[in-house]
Write a protein that holds these residues in place. Sequence first.
Motif, mmCIF file in Angstrom:
data_model
loop_
_atom_site.group_PDB
_atom_site.id
_atom_site.type_symbol
_atom_site.label_atom_id
_atom_site.label_comp_id
_atom_site.label_asym_id
_atom_site.label_seq_id
_atom_site.Cartn_x
_atom_site.Cartn_y
_atom_site.Cartn_z
ATOM 1 N N HIS A 102 -8.378 -10.570 -48.740
ATOM 2 C CA HIS A 102 -9.468 -10.319 -47.791
ATOM 3 C C HIS A 102 -9.508 -11.403 -46.713
ATOM 4 O O HIS A 102 -9.603 -11.097 -45.508
ATOM 5 N N PHE A 103 -9.428 -12.676 -47.122
ATOM 6 C CA PHE A 103 -9.451 -13.769 -46.146
ATOM 7 C C PHE A 103 -8.233 -13.713 -45.224
ATOM 8 O O PHE A 103 -8.338 -13.944 -44.011
ATOM 9 N N GLU A 104 -7.068 -13.430 -45.803
ATOM 10 C CA GLU A 104 -5.841 -13.392 -45.000
ATOM 11 C C GLU A 104 -5.903 -12.300 -43.930
ATOM 12 O O GLU A 104 -5.491 -12.510 -42.776
ATOM 13 N N GLU A 105 -6.434 -11.141 -44.302
ATOM 14 C CA GLU A 105 -6.526 -10.043 -43.343
ATOM 15 C C GLU A 105 -7.628 -10.303 -42.304
ATOM 16 O O GLU A 105 -7.475 -9.973 -41.124
ATOM 17 N N TYR A 106 -8.721 -10.896 -42.766
ATOM 18 C CA TYR A 106 -9.842 -11.163 -41.862
ATOM 19 C C TYR A 106 -9.443 -12.136 -40.746
ATOM 20 O O TYR A 106 -9.802 -11.950 -39.570
ATOM 21 N N PHE A 107 -8.676 -13.187 -41.125
ATOM 22 C CA PHE A 107 -8.326 -14.212 -40.139
ATOM 23 C C PHE A 107 -6.963 -13.970 -39.482
ATOM 24 O O PHE A 107 -6.533 -14.770 -38.643
ATOM 25 N N LYS A 108 -6.299 -12.892 -39.852
ATOM 26 C CA LYS A 108 -4.959 -12.621 -39.322
ATOM 27 C C LYS A 108 -4.888 -12.670 -37.793
ATOM 28 O O LYS A 108 -3.960 -13.281 -37.232
ATOM 29 N N PRO A 109 -5.821 -12.062 -37.065
ATOM 30 C CA PRO A 109 -5.707 -12.066 -35.596
ATOM 31 C C PRO A 109 -5.782 -13.460 -34.975
ATOM 32 O O PRO A 109 -5.337 -13.658 -33.833
ATOM 33 N N ASP A 110 -6.348 -14.428 -35.730
ATOM 34 C CA ASP A 110 -6.624 -15.738 -35.132
ATOM 35 C C ASP A 110 -5.723 -16.860 -35.648
ATOM 36 O O ASP A 110 -5.964 -18.035 -35.338
ATOM 37 N N VAL A 111 -4.716 -16.511 -36.466
ATOM 38 C CA VAL A 111 -3.806 -17.548 -36.980
ATOM 39 C C VAL A 111 -2.380 -17.183 -36.593
ATOM 40 O O VAL A 111 -2.064 -16.003 -36.357
ATOM 41 N N PRO A 112 -1.487 -18.169 -36.506
ATOM 42 C CA PRO A 112 -0.095 -17.881 -36.155
ATOM 43 C C PRO A 112 0.531 -16.886 -37.138
ATOM 44 O O PRO A 112 0.292 -16.960 -38.353
ATOM 45 N N GLU A 113 1.341 -15.979 -36.616
ATOM 46 C CA GLU A 113 1.958 -14.942 -37.442
ATOM 47 C C GLU A 113 2.817 -15.545 -38.549
ATOM 48 O O GLU A 113 2.821 -15.054 -39.676
ATOM 49 N N VAL A 114 3.536 -16.620 -38.234
ATOM 50 C CA VAL A 114 4.414 -17.224 -39.236
ATOM 51 C C VAL A 114 3.604 -17.782 -40.407
ATOM 52 O O VAL A 114 4.030 -17.707 -41.568
ATOM 53 N N VAL A 115 2.415 -18.323 -40.123
ATOM 54 C CA VAL A 115 1.556 -18.833 -41.192
ATOM 55 C C VAL A 115 1.018 -17.674 -42.023
ATOM 56 O O VAL A 115 0.991 -17.731 -43.264
ATOM 57 N N TYR A 116 0.590 -16.630 -41.336
ATOM 58 C CA TYR A 116 0.076 -15.452 -42.047
ATOM 59 C C TYR A 116 1.124 -14.891 -43.013
ATOM 60 O O TYR A 116 0.817 -14.607 -44.182
ATOM 61 N N GLN A 117 2.359 -14.732 -42.553
ATOM 62 C CA GLN A 117 3.419 -14.172 -43.396
ATOM 63 C C GLN A 117 3.729 -15.090 -44.583
ATOM 64 O O GLN A 117 3.977 -14.616 -45.698
ATOM 65 N N GLU A 118 3.704 -16.390 -44.337
ATOM 66 C CA GLU A 118 3.962 -17.350 -45.417
ATOM 67 C C GLU A 118 2.874 -17.268 -46.485
ATOM 68 O O GLU A 118 3.161 -17.270 -47.692
ATOM 69 N N LEU A 119 1.620 -17.173 -46.050
ATOM 70 C CA LEU A 119 0.515 -17.088 -47.004
ATOM 71 C C LEU A 119 0.561 -15.784 -47.794
ATOM 72 O O LEU A 119 0.270 -15.763 -48.997
ATOM 73 N N LYS A 120 0.912 -14.694 -47.145
ATOM 74 C CA LYS A 120 1.031 -13.414 -47.843
ATOM 75 C C LYS A 120 2.115 -13.493 -48.922
ATOM 76 O O LYS A 120 1.949 -12.975 -50.035
#
Length: 464
Positions: A74-92
Motif C-alpha cells: 500500500h505504501f509503495e503504491e501510494y508514494f510511487k508517483p513521487d519517488v524515483p522509479e529505480v527506488v520503487y522497483q528495488e523496494l518492490k
Amino acid sequence: FVSEFFAYYEDSEFSRWIIENGYKILYAPRSRLYHQHSATSSERSPLWNLLVNRSRNIYKYNGDYNELYNTNNHFEEYFKPDVPEVVYQELKSFSYNLKNRLQEDNDIVEKLKPIAIYNSYWNTKGGGESHALSFAKVLQKYETVYLISEEDFSIEELEKYYGIDLSNCRKLIETHMTSRFTKKFDIFINSTYQSNLVSKAKKSYYIVYFPQKNINEEVLKSYTFLYMNNYTKDWGFKYWGEEHQWDIVYPLGMLHTPDSEEIALNKKDKIILSVGRFFVGGHSKRQDVIAKAYKELCIENNFEMEGWKLVLIGSLDYSYTEHVKYVEKIKHILENTNYEIIVNSPRDVLNEYFRQAAIYIHASGFGTDAELEPEKIEHFGITPIEGMQHGCYPIVYDKGGPRETLEEVGIGSFFHTKEDLKNKILEQVQVDSDTDNQTSKKIIDSIENFITKNHPDNKVQELI
C-alpha cells in the motif's frame, strides 16, 4: 540481519541483535558522534515517508507475512508517483523476496544458512570439544562455521590450545538456545553433552558422547545421531531403541600425526605416563588409583622400579576447589617417589613426554559398576591412542571405549583391580630394551592401521 531493509531502522535492528545475542550496549558519555540528519532523504518528503513506514513495519513484524506485504505494498503504491522509479522497483523486489522467505519459515531474520556447531562447554577444552572442533576443521573448507555457546569463549584460545586453524569459524553467543534459533542454519551440529534441544535446521546432527537414559521423542526424531564407537552406540540402542537415524564417527580427526619412523628409532625412557583432565566425579581419569599402584610398586618392588618415573599430565580448572584438592591429594600419595605432575601443559611438552614414555596407563572408570553407571566409564579415550601413536605400551581399565580400541588393535593390557594394574606395570618394566623397541614398532603400525580405517574426515565431508 534482515536483508530487505532499504533504509532506516537498521540501527534499531542492530541494537536488538546485540541484546538477543547476549552482548551489552554501553553508554560512553565522553564519545562524540556527528550525524547528518536526513542525509538519505529529506525529512517528511514522500521518499522519507515511504522508507520510514516500510522499515518500521518490517521491524515490528508480528508473524503475519500477508499483512506485512499488503501494508508495505500500500505504501509503495501510494508514494510511487513521487519517488524515483529505480527506488520503487528495488523496494518492490525487496518486498516480494521478503514475502517468499517468510512463507517458507516465517522468521523475519534471514537464515545465516551455513553451518553451526553448538557446544555449551567450549571453555573446558576437553575431549568432547576436541571432537566437535574436528568437524569444524573439515567443514570450514566449504562454508563458514558458526561456533555457538551460551557463554563467551575465545576462538583464538581454542586454536592455540588444540593447535588448529579455525580461520573460517565465527563465534556466536546465544544466551537462550531455542529450537527456533536452529532454523537459521542449513546444518546444525549439536555437540553439547546430553542436550535436549530439538533442532529445526534442514540437516541436524547430534554428537553422542554418551546417551542419556531418557530422551524426548521430538529430539530423537530431529537428528541423525553420531556415536563415537560401538560402546556408545550399544548404550544408545539400549536406552533409545534402534528406530532412529545414526552413524558412527570416531573422534580421531584432531590427532596430531607424529613421524612414525622417527619414533620407531627413538629409544624409550623409563617413564610411565598418564594424560587426562584433573577432576573429581563423572568419568574422572582416576590418576589417584594410578598413583597408589605406582607408590606401592616402588615400595614392594624397589629393585625392579629403580630409575622409573611416573608422569601425570592434564588440564586443571583452578576455579574449582575440589579439583585443586584432588591434585594435592595425588601429590600427597606420591611423596617420596620419582614423579612429576604437569598442569595445563603446552602441546609440545605433552608430545615430548609421549615420545619418551614406555608405558601409558588409562584408569578412567575404575571402581565403577559398568552396568549401573555406564556414563562414568571412559566413552572413547583418545589419549591411549595418542600414546600408541608414539609407541607407548597401553594398559587400560577393562571397560568402555579404551577396551574396545585395544581389542580391535590387538595389542596392550587390561586391568580390573589395583593389583591387576600393579602386575601389568611390573610385567612391562621387566621387558628388556630390544623387546621393548620391537613392541613399540608393532604398536605404532597397529594403531596407524586403526586410524586409517576409522578416520572421520570423509564422513564429516558427507554431512554437507
